[in-house]
Design an enzyme around this catalytic site. Structure first.
Site, PDB file in Angstrom:
ATOM      1  N   LYS A 176       0.850  -1.194   0.000  1.00 27.76           N
ATOM      2  CA  LYS A 176       0.000   0.000   0.000  1.00 27.76           C
ATOM      3  C   LYS A 176       0.883   1.241   0.000  1.00 27.76           C
ATOM      4  O   LYS A 176       1.507   1.578   1.005  1.00 27.76           O
ATOM      5  CB  LYS A 176      -0.923   0.045   1.223  1.00 27.76           C
ATOM      6  CG  LYS A 176      -1.977   1.132   1.050  1.00 27.76           C
ATOM      7  CD  LYS A 176      -2.453   1.771   2.330  1.00 27.76           C
ATOM      8  CE  LYS A 176      -1.632   2.915   2.841  1.00 27.76           C
ATOM      9  NZ  LYS A 176      -1.694   4.169   2.089  1.00 27.76           N
ATOM     10  N   GLY A 228       7.058   5.549   7.940  1.00 26.80           N
ATOM     11  CA  GLY A 228       6.160   6.696   8.080  1.00 26.80           C
ATOM     12  C   GLY A 228       6.385   7.358   9.422  1.00 26.80           C
ATOM     13  O   GLY A 228       7.463   7.243  10.013  1.00 26.80           O
ATOM     14  N   SER A 229       5.367   8.037   9.906  1.00 29.97           N
ATOM     15  CA  SER A 229       5.530   8.821  11.135  1.00 29.97           C
ATOM     16  C   SER A 229       5.563   7.921  12.375  1.00 29.97           C
ATOM     17  O   SER A 229       5.028   6.802  12.366  1.00 29.97           O
ATOM     18  CB  SER A 229       4.371   9.811  11.264  1.00 29.97           C
ATOM     19  OG  SER A 229       3.162   9.099  11.390  1.00 29.97           O
ATOM     20  N   GLY A 233       3.355   4.582  13.200  1.00 35.60           N
ATOM     21  CA  GLY A 233       4.157   3.381  13.483  1.00 35.60           C
ATOM     22  C   GLY A 233       3.815   2.787  14.842  1.00 35.60           C
ATOM     23  O   GLY A 233       3.746   1.557  15.000  1.00 35.60           O
ATOM     24  N   GLU A 250      10.121   1.969  10.512  1.00 33.48           N
ATOM     25  CA  GLU A 250      11.089   3.043  10.243  1.00 33.48           C
ATOM     26  C   GLU A 250      10.336   4.357  10.336  1.00 33.48           C
ATOM     27  O   GLU A 250       9.464   4.626   9.515  1.00 33.48           O
ATOM     28  CB  GLU A 250      11.692   2.886   8.843  1.00 33.48           C
ATOM     29  CG  GLU A 250      12.612   1.709   8.689  1.00 33.48           C
ATOM     30  CD  GLU A 250      13.839   1.799   9.563  1.00 33.48           C
ATOM     31  OE1 GLU A 250      14.166   2.903  10.051  1.00 33.48           O
ATOM     32  OE2 GLU A 250      14.466   0.750   9.787  1.00 33.48           O
ATOM     33  N   CYS A 284      13.239  11.650   6.311  1.00 32.90           N
ATOM     34  CA  CYS A 284      13.422  11.165   7.672  1.00 32.90           C
ATOM     35  C   CYS A 284      14.847  11.451   8.146  1.00 32.90           C
ATOM     36  O   CYS A 284      15.100  11.605   9.329  1.00 32.90           O
ATOM     37  CB  CYS A 284      13.133   9.674   7.737  1.00 32.90           C
ATOM     38  SG  CYS A 284      13.993   8.757   6.458  1.00 32.90           S
ATOM     39  N   GLU A 385       9.905  16.748  15.215  1.00 32.63           N
ATOM     40  CA  GLU A 385      10.095  16.667  13.763  1.00 32.63           C
ATOM     41  C   GLU A 385       9.147  17.636  13.059  1.00 32.63           C
ATOM     42  O   GLU A 385       7.929  17.540  13.203  1.00 32.63           O
ATOM     43  CB  GLU A 385       9.827  15.238  13.273  1.00 32.63           C
ATOM     44  CG  GLU A 385      10.203  15.031  11.825  1.00 32.63           C
ATOM     45  CD  GLU A 385       9.848  13.637  11.303  1.00 32.63           C
ATOM     46  OE1 GLU A 385       8.725  13.177  11.545  1.00 32.63           O
ATOM     47  OE2 GLU A 385      10.712  13.032  10.635  1.00 32.63           O
TER      48      GLU A 385
HETATM   49  P1  NDP Z   1       2.335   8.635   7.813  1.00 31.50           P
HETATM   50  O1  NDP Z   1       2.651   7.906   9.071  1.00 31.50           O
HETATM   51  O2  NDP Z   1       1.245   9.632   7.826  1.00 31.50           O
HETATM   52  O3  NDP Z   1       1.949   7.588   6.675  1.00 31.50           O
HETATM   53  C1  NDP Z   1       2.795   6.522   6.300  1.00 31.50           C
HETATM   54  C2  NDP Z   1       1.962   5.430   5.648  1.00 31.50           C
HETATM   55  O4  NDP Z   1       1.108   4.811   6.624  1.00 31.50           O
HETATM   56  C3  NDP Z   1       1.036   5.951   4.556  1.00 31.50           C
HETATM   57  O5  NDP Z   1       0.966   5.006   3.527  1.00 31.50           O
HETATM   58  C4  NDP Z   1      -0.272   6.086   5.321  1.00 31.50           C
HETATM   59  O6  NDP Z   1      -1.391   6.112   4.485  1.00 31.50           O
HETATM   60  C5  NDP Z   1      -0.240   4.854   6.191  1.00 31.50           C
HETATM   61  N1  NDP Z   1      -1.105   4.912   7.361  1.00 31.50           N
HETATM   62  C6  NDP Z   1      -1.630   5.980   7.987  1.00 31.50           C
HETATM   63  N2  NDP Z   1      -2.362   5.596   9.079  1.00 31.50           N
HETATM   64  C7  NDP Z   1      -2.281   4.235   9.128  1.00 31.50           C
HETATM   65  C8  NDP Z   1      -2.791   3.245  10.013  1.00 31.50           C
HETATM   66  N3  NDP Z   1      -3.528   3.559  11.089  1.00 31.50           N
HETATM   67  N4  NDP Z   1      -2.502   1.963   9.768  1.00 31.50           N
HETATM   68  C9  NDP Z   1      -1.724   1.592   8.720  1.00 31.50           C
HETATM   69  N5  NDP Z   1      -1.218   2.496   7.835  1.00 31.50           N
HETATM   70  C10 NDP Z   1      -1.486   3.800   8.036  1.00 31.50           C
HETATM   71  O7  NDP Z   1       3.698   9.285   7.307  1.00 31.50           O
HETATM   72  P2  NDP Z   1       3.945  10.231   6.045  1.00 31.50           P
HETATM   73  O8  NDP Z   1       3.484   9.552   4.795  1.00 31.50           O
HETATM   74  O9  NDP Z   1       3.422  11.597   6.315  1.00 31.50           O
HETATM   75  O10 NDP Z   1       5.536  10.271   5.984  1.00 31.50           O
HETATM   76  C11 NDP Z   1       6.301  11.137   6.736  1.00 31.50           C
HETATM   77  C12 NDP Z   1       6.930  10.445   7.909  1.00 31.50           C
HETATM   78  O11 NDP Z   1       7.653   9.304   7.468  1.00 31.50           O
HETATM   79  C13 NDP Z   1       7.933  11.295   8.646  1.00 31.50           C
HETATM   80  O12 NDP Z   1       7.750  11.172  10.024  1.00 31.50           O
HETATM   81  C14 NDP Z   1       9.263  10.702   8.236  1.00 31.50           C
HETATM   82  O13 NDP Z   1      10.284  10.947   9.161  1.00 31.50           O
HETATM   83  C15 NDP Z   1       8.918   9.272   8.087  1.00 31.50           C
HETATM   84  N6  NDP Z   1       9.876   8.574   7.241  1.00 31.50           N
HETATM   85  C16 NDP Z   1      10.742   7.688   7.833  1.00 31.50           C
HETATM   86  C17 NDP Z   1      11.715   7.054   7.100  1.00 31.50           C
HETATM   87  C18 NDP Z   1      12.648   6.083   7.755  1.00 31.50           C
HETATM   88  O14 NDP Z   1      13.211   5.248   7.047  1.00 31.50           O
HETATM   89  N7  NDP Z   1      12.843   6.138   9.066  1.00 31.50           N
HETATM   90  C19 NDP Z   1      11.864   7.310   5.658  1.00 31.50           C
HETATM   91  C20 NDP Z   1      10.883   8.213   5.126  1.00 31.50           C
HETATM   92  C21 NDP Z   1       9.934   8.831   5.919  1.00 31.50           C
HETATM   93  P3  NDP Z   1      -1.871   7.517   3.878  1.00 31.50           P
HETATM   94  O15 NDP Z   1      -0.792   8.498   3.921  1.00 31.50           O
HETATM   95  O16 NDP Z   1      -2.193   7.132   2.517  1.00 31.50           O
HETATM   96  O17 NDP Z   1      -3.027   7.938   4.709  1.00 31.50           O
END
Ligand code: NDP
Length: 497
Positions: A176, A228-229, A233, A250, A284, A385
């Site tokens: 996804k 993601g965030s 996570g 991550e 990130c 962040e």
């Molecule tokens: P989000 O946490 O908002 O989203 C990440 C993914 O999770 C998206 O596909 C999102 O869907 C999905 N998602 C949202 N809610 C849920 C849930 N309850 N259950 C399962 N999946 C869900 O992060 P962002 O997309 O805004 O990315 C930015 C963040 O990612 C920053 O904090 C950044 O630091 C981090 N990041 C970390 C990296 C690493 O390797 N440590 C690398 C790159 C980014 P949707 O957005 O479609 O709603």
């Protein structure tokens, strides 16, 4: 130009979502440019995709690993041929400049070839037995169906960090992408199809967080890999823990760059411009804290501000653009909120802090490179962040103080130190609490064959990239072969009290 590929891909078939609901994907640099409507997938779509992945698992996991590697190599070849086309579409969708999205695709290419080579190296161990005429070994087996959920800022590279090792090890996948980068995700999956990856091995479901949640909660998904965030996570970790799933997280970062008195300032400035303002600070691994020795503070900050003010902002598919937009209005609002917080906390807004004006930026969500000075370690802009082009500068007077400040956060992804003293550099490698430390380079720039991940609030102990990710995607089985022809009891027969 490639037609927009706005469907799910399940069991080898491109298809609409079950309910027909869609979401809109727009260009963040030119908001009037609508890329397309993508399926808002629900529980039913996720269920279909997981079923497809489950039914492909048996034959895919039984294929010799090097034969899986041959397909990964073909994927790498097609990605190479489509590099510019993919990069163009990625820039259009998520904003970072074309030269950066080309790097994003290159990372996927490197990851494909690296994973292909690892299919010949999925080593187990042979271990001496404590009993006579007995042979011990460990073998590695795939886990099953893996749910892959990724962020939008590396829409091709990051999914491939997860998908390539997963399938190299014989797992199948439901992927996804972020709803901010669905088209890049679909174009990536099209490459898999064109490379001859069997139907059902990688399935794509588009959608929002609800779709991601359905995937995480699906009882037939064995492992989840998430980028993601930290907030999302943590929720995923709770669910996976409760359901006894393996999971890799991550998450966010607040990455420090330490600059000591003996640093080469020319190198530091080039590193800061790339680390703090590359990808509009939405990495990130972005350098978001500059921890600088008081003896070079004024000169460094003055020279950096001049260079940062000159960064050319615009649509990333224009050749002159050095920094693209912020991903969306919500991201922009968050950055503006933190600029307000910084000012209220008493930091000095040296440059930026606002949306730029001008013809090339009026239709997008842009923000100026922003530098705060007089930041103290406990201010929120030093600890939280922001995910935008905002650098917080903290003055220090010793190495020890620099390390204390660097470690004074809940995150621990990347870090950097600039010094010409080799002993100090080696001390810092051990002293900084982070998954990654760069010496004389900025906090960004991971290589595909090195482990990638963070400590503290950034991760949960797993690594992507490199050889370590192959541990995540396999289960170890211990095998004992007793050819003594009699019952041998470990711990009992060997020790006579
Ligand atoms: P989000 O946490 O908002 O989203 C990440 C993914 O999770 C998206 O596909 C999102 O869907 C999905 N998602 C949202 N809610 C849920 C849930 N309850 N259950 C399962 N999946 C869900 O992060 P962002 O997309 O805004 O990315 C930015 C963040 O990612 C920053 O904090 C950044 O630091 C981090 N990041 C970390 C990296 C690493 O390797 N440590 C690398 C790159 C980014 P949707 O957005 O479609 O709603």
């Amino acid at each position: 130009m490639t037609a927009v590929l706005n469907k799910n891909f399940i069991a080898g078939v491109w298809q609409d979502g079950a309910t027909g609901a869609t979401f809109k994907n727009i260009n963040p640099a030119v908001n009037s440019d609508v890329i397309g409507l993508f399926p808002e997938s629900g529980v039913e779509d996720v269920d279909d995709a997981v079923r497809a992945a489950r039914s492909a698992f048996k034959s895919w996991s039984s294929m010799p690993a090097p034969a899986r590697g041959d397909i990964l190599r073909r994927i790498g070849d097609i990605l190479t041929a489509r590099k510019s086309e993919l990069a163009f579409q990625m820039t259009r969708e998520m904003g970072k400049p074309f030269f950066e999205t080309k790097g994003d695709v290159q990372e996927a290419i490197d990851t494909a070839y690296y994973a292909a080579s690892e299919t010949r190296r999925l080593f187990g161990h042979t271990v001496p037995s404590e009993m006579p005429n007995k042979f011990n070994m460990s073998i590695r087996r795939p886990i099953g169906v893996c749910g892959i959920i990724s962020a939008w800022n590396f829409p091709v590279a990051v999914p491939t960090w997860k998908i390539f090792p997963a399938i190299a090890c014989g797992n199948t996948v439901v992927f996804k992408p972020s709803e901010e980068a669905p088209h890049s995700g679909a174009l990536l999956v099209k490459v898999f199809e064109d490379a001859g990856l069997p139907a059902g091995v990688v399935n794509l479901v588009q959608g929002s967080g609800m779709t991601g949640r359905a995937l995480v909660e699906h009882p037939d998904v064995n492992a989840v890999s998430f980028t993601g965030s930290t907030e999302t996570g943590s929720k995923i970790g709770e669910t996976c823990g409760r359901m006894h799933k393996r999971f890799s997280l991550e998450m966010g970062g607040k990455n420090p760059m330490i600059v000591l008195a003996d640093a080469n300032l020319n190198l530091v400035i080039d590193g800061l411009l790339w680390g703090a303002f590359g990808t509009t600070g939405q990495r990130c691994t972005a350098t978001s804290r500059l921890i600088v020795h008081e003896s070079v503070h004024d000169e460094l900050v003055g020279r950096l501000a001049e260079r940062a003010k000159a960064i050319r902002i615009g649509y990333g598919n224009e050749e002159s653009t050095e920094m693209g937009p912020v991903i969306n209005k919500k991201g922009l609002d968050k950055i503006e909120y933190y600029v307000g917080v910084g000012q209220e906390e008493g930091a000095t807004l040296l440059i930026g802090g606002k949306r730029p004006t001008g013809k090339n930026v009026e239709n997008g969500t842009f923000f100026e490179p922003t530098i705060f000075t007089n930041v103290t370690p406990n201010m929120r802009i030093a600890k939280e962040e922001i995910f935008g082009p905002v650098l917080s500068v903290i003055k220090i007077s010793s190495y020890e103080e620099a390390i204390r400040v660097a470690n004074n956060i809940e995150y621990g992804l990347s870090s950097a130190i600039y010094t010409n003293d080799v002993a100090t550099a080696f001390r810092a490698m051990h002293d900084i609490e982070a998954g990654i430390t760069y010496i004389n380079g900025p906090t960004i720039g991971a290589e595909a064959h090195m482990p990638f991940g963070g400590v503290k609030g950034t991760g949960n102990g797993h690594r992507e990239g490199g050889w370590e990710v192959f541990e995540f995607y396999t289960e170890t089985k211990s095998v004992y072969v007793d050819y003594s022809g009699k019952l041998q009891k470990a711990q009992i027969d060997n020790v006579q009290d």
